[in-house]
Scaffold this motif. Structure first.
Motif, PDB file in Angstrom:
ATOM      1  N   UNK A  13       0.857  -1.182   0.000  1.00  0.00           N
ATOM      2  CA  UNK A  13       0.000   0.000   0.000  1.00  0.00           C
ATOM      3  C   UNK A  13       0.896   1.236   0.000  1.00  0.00           C
ATOM      4  N   UNK A  14       0.756   2.067  -1.028  1.00  0.00           N
ATOM      5  CA  UNK A  14       1.590   3.250  -1.194  1.00  0.00           C
ATOM      6  C   UNK A  14       0.714   4.501  -1.118  1.00  0.00           C
ATOM      7  N   UNK A  15       1.227   5.511  -0.426  1.00  0.00           N
ATOM      8  CA  UNK A  15       0.499   6.759  -0.218  1.00  0.00           C
ATOM      9  C   UNK A  15       1.236   7.937  -0.837  1.00  0.00           C
ATOM     10  N   UNK A  16       0.477   8.876  -1.390  1.00  0.00           N
ATOM     11  CA  UNK A  16       0.978  10.219  -1.627  1.00  0.00           C
ATOM     12  C   UNK A  16       1.061  10.866  -0.244  1.00  0.00           C
ATOM     13  N   UNK A  17       1.687  12.029  -0.137  1.00  0.00           N
ATOM     14  CA  UNK A  17       1.799  12.680   1.174  1.00  0.00           C
ATOM     15  C   UNK A  17       0.872  13.891   1.266  1.00  0.00           C
ATOM     16  N   UNK A  18       1.188  14.972   0.556  1.00  0.00           N
ATOM     17  CA  UNK A  18       0.408  16.201   0.687  1.00  0.00           C
ATOM     18  C   UNK A  18      -1.008  16.000   0.151  1.00  0.00           C
ATOM     19  N   UNK A  19      -1.985  16.216   1.017  1.00  0.00           N
ATOM     20  CA  UNK A  19      -3.383  16.019   0.655  1.00  0.00           C
ATOM     21  C   UNK A  19      -3.891  14.624   0.929  1.00  0.00           C
ATOM     22  N   UNK A  20      -2.986  13.714   1.324  1.00  0.00           N
ATOM     23  CA  UNK A  20      -3.365  12.338   1.659  1.00  0.00           C
ATOM     24  C   UNK A  20      -3.013  12.041   3.117  1.00  0.00           C
ATOM     25  N   UNK A  21      -1.735  12.126   3.448  1.00  0.00           N
ATOM     26  CA  UNK A  21      -1.326  11.951   4.846  1.00  0.00           C
ATOM     27  C   UNK A  21      -1.296  13.282   5.588  1.00  0.00           C
ATOM     28  N   UNK A  22      -1.450  14.380   4.834  1.00  0.00           N
ATOM     29  CA  UNK A  22      -1.642  15.711   5.426  1.00  0.00           C
ATOM     30  C   UNK A  22      -2.880  16.319   4.778  1.00  0.00           C
ATOM     31  N   UNK A  23      -3.292  17.480   5.276  1.00  0.00           N
ATOM     32  CA  UNK A  23      -4.457  18.142   4.671  1.00  0.00           C
ATOM     33  C   UNK A  23      -4.088  18.913   3.412  1.00  0.00           C
ATOM     34  N   UNK A  24      -2.815  18.894   3.049  1.00  0.00           N
ATOM     35  CA  UNK A  24      -2.358  19.582   1.849  1.00  0.00           C
ATOM     36  C   UNK A  24      -1.761  20.947   2.105  1.00  0.00           C
ATOM     37  N   UNK A  25      -1.935  21.479   3.303  1.00  0.00           N
ATOM     38  CA  UNK A  25      -1.326  22.766   3.630  1.00  0.00           C
ATOM     39  C   UNK A  25       0.187  22.611   3.730  1.00  0.00           C
ATOM     40  N   UNK A  26       0.913  23.601   3.235  1.00  0.00           N
ATOM     41  CA  UNK A  26       2.358  23.657   3.403  1.00  0.00           C
ATOM     42  C   UNK A  26       2.650  24.996   4.061  1.00  0.00           C
ATOM     43  N   UNK A  27       3.040  24.964   5.315  1.00  0.00           N
ATOM     44  CA  UNK A  27       3.334  26.170   6.076  1.00  0.00           C
ATOM     45  C   UNK A  27       4.837  26.354   6.117  1.00  0.00           C
ATOM     46  N   UNK A  28       5.299  27.542   5.758  1.00  0.00           N
ATOM     47  CA  UNK A  28       6.729  27.838   5.784  1.00  0.00           C
ATOM     48  C   UNK A  28       6.957  28.997   6.728  1.00  0.00           C
ATOM     49  N   UNK A  29       7.807  28.771   7.714  1.00  0.00           N
ATOM     50  CA  UNK A  29       8.152  29.806   8.689  1.00  0.00           C
ATOM     51  C   UNK A  29       9.498  30.401   8.257  1.00  0.00           C
ATOM     52  N   UNK A  30       9.503  31.678   7.857  1.00  0.00           N
ATOM     53  CA  UNK A  30      10.753  32.282   7.398  1.00  0.00           C
ATOM     54  C   UNK A  30      11.754  32.446   8.541  1.00  0.00           C
ATOM     55  N   UNK A  31      13.007  32.259   8.200  1.00  0.00           N
ATOM     56  CA  UNK A  31      14.095  32.411   9.159  1.00  0.00           C
ATOM     57  C   UNK A  31      14.908  33.657   8.804  1.00  0.00           C
ATOM     58  N   UNK A  32      15.614  34.245   9.773  1.00  0.00           N
ATOM     59  CA  UNK A  32      16.385  35.472   9.513  1.00  0.00           C
ATOM     60  C   UNK A  32      17.412  35.331   8.388  1.00  0.00           C
ATOM     61  N   UNK A  33      17.922  34.120   8.159  1.00  0.00           N
ATOM     62  CA  UNK A  33      18.944  33.926   7.122  1.00  0.00           C
ATOM     63  C   UNK A  33      18.344  33.749   5.727  1.00  0.00           C
TER      64      UNK A  33
END
Length: 193
Positions: A13-33
């Motif tokens: 059994x093979x899964x996609x990840x984004x939208x399958x094992x997650x809700x599809x949101x991709x949150x990116x927290x910016x860093x000072x660098x």
């Protein structure tokens, strides 16, 4: 052939990840660098389902188009056997997994939600769409999960296969048996990354 008939043959059994094992949101927290920290949320229900799948004798993996340290950590925590990231053309990885596992494509299931998943869904024995999948995915799916990605869709897929194979009730009881070494060995990690 019914979806249950197809599910009875499944070994991998093979899964996609984004939208399958997650809700599809991709949150990116910016860093000072100028870099960013990627954040994803995964369903604990899916994690427990992965333990059920292993007890039931299923082999598990993911194929995702994105490269993500978060996904690598979750895959390690879930003890996934097949982990393919950065796959623009997922069918190549899917066929490679079949060869490594020594199974036919009819003995493989794939869970997807978007058009990038169509090539795998078209060639697998059991095509599963999440409740939140795009219409093109649902149209070719043999089974659509009652829950959306990130909200238990992975667990739905696992339980559908195990129920069709007649092992779901036994697997649950085996998991709950604290003296069963198979259950302990199949459990996911502790989450302490």
């Amino acid at each position: 052939m019914t979806p249950e008939d197809r599910a009875r043959r499944i070994k991998v059994l093979i899964f996609d990840v984004d939208g399958v094992l997650t809700n599809g949101d991709i949150t990116i927290i910016p860093q000072p660098d100028g870099s960013g920290i990627e954040v994803k949320s995964f369903s604990a229900h899916d994690g427990l389902g992965m333990s059920f799948a292993r007890i039931g004798g299923l082999r598990l993996g993911i194929i995702t188009k994105r490269q993500s340290q978060v996904v690598a950590l979750r895959a390690r925590d879930l003890k996934l056997e097949f982990v393919y990231q950065g796959q623009a053309h997922k069918a190549h990885a899917f066929q490679e997994i079949a060869a490594k596992a020594g199974v036919t494509l009819d003995e493989m299931a794939y869970v997807g939600d978007d058009i990038v998943d169509l090539p795998c869904l078209r060639i697998c024995g059991l095509a599963i769409a999440t409740a939140n999948a795009r219409s093109q995915v649902k149209e070719i799916a043999h089974y659509v999960t009652p829950h959306a990605g990130g909200a238990g869709a992975g667990r739905d897929a696992i339980e559908f296969v195990l129920a069709a194979q007649g092992s779901l009730a036994r697997v649950i009881e085996q998991y709950l048996d604290e003296s069963d070494p198979t259950a302990r060995a199949s459990d996911i990690g502790s989450g302490n990354m």
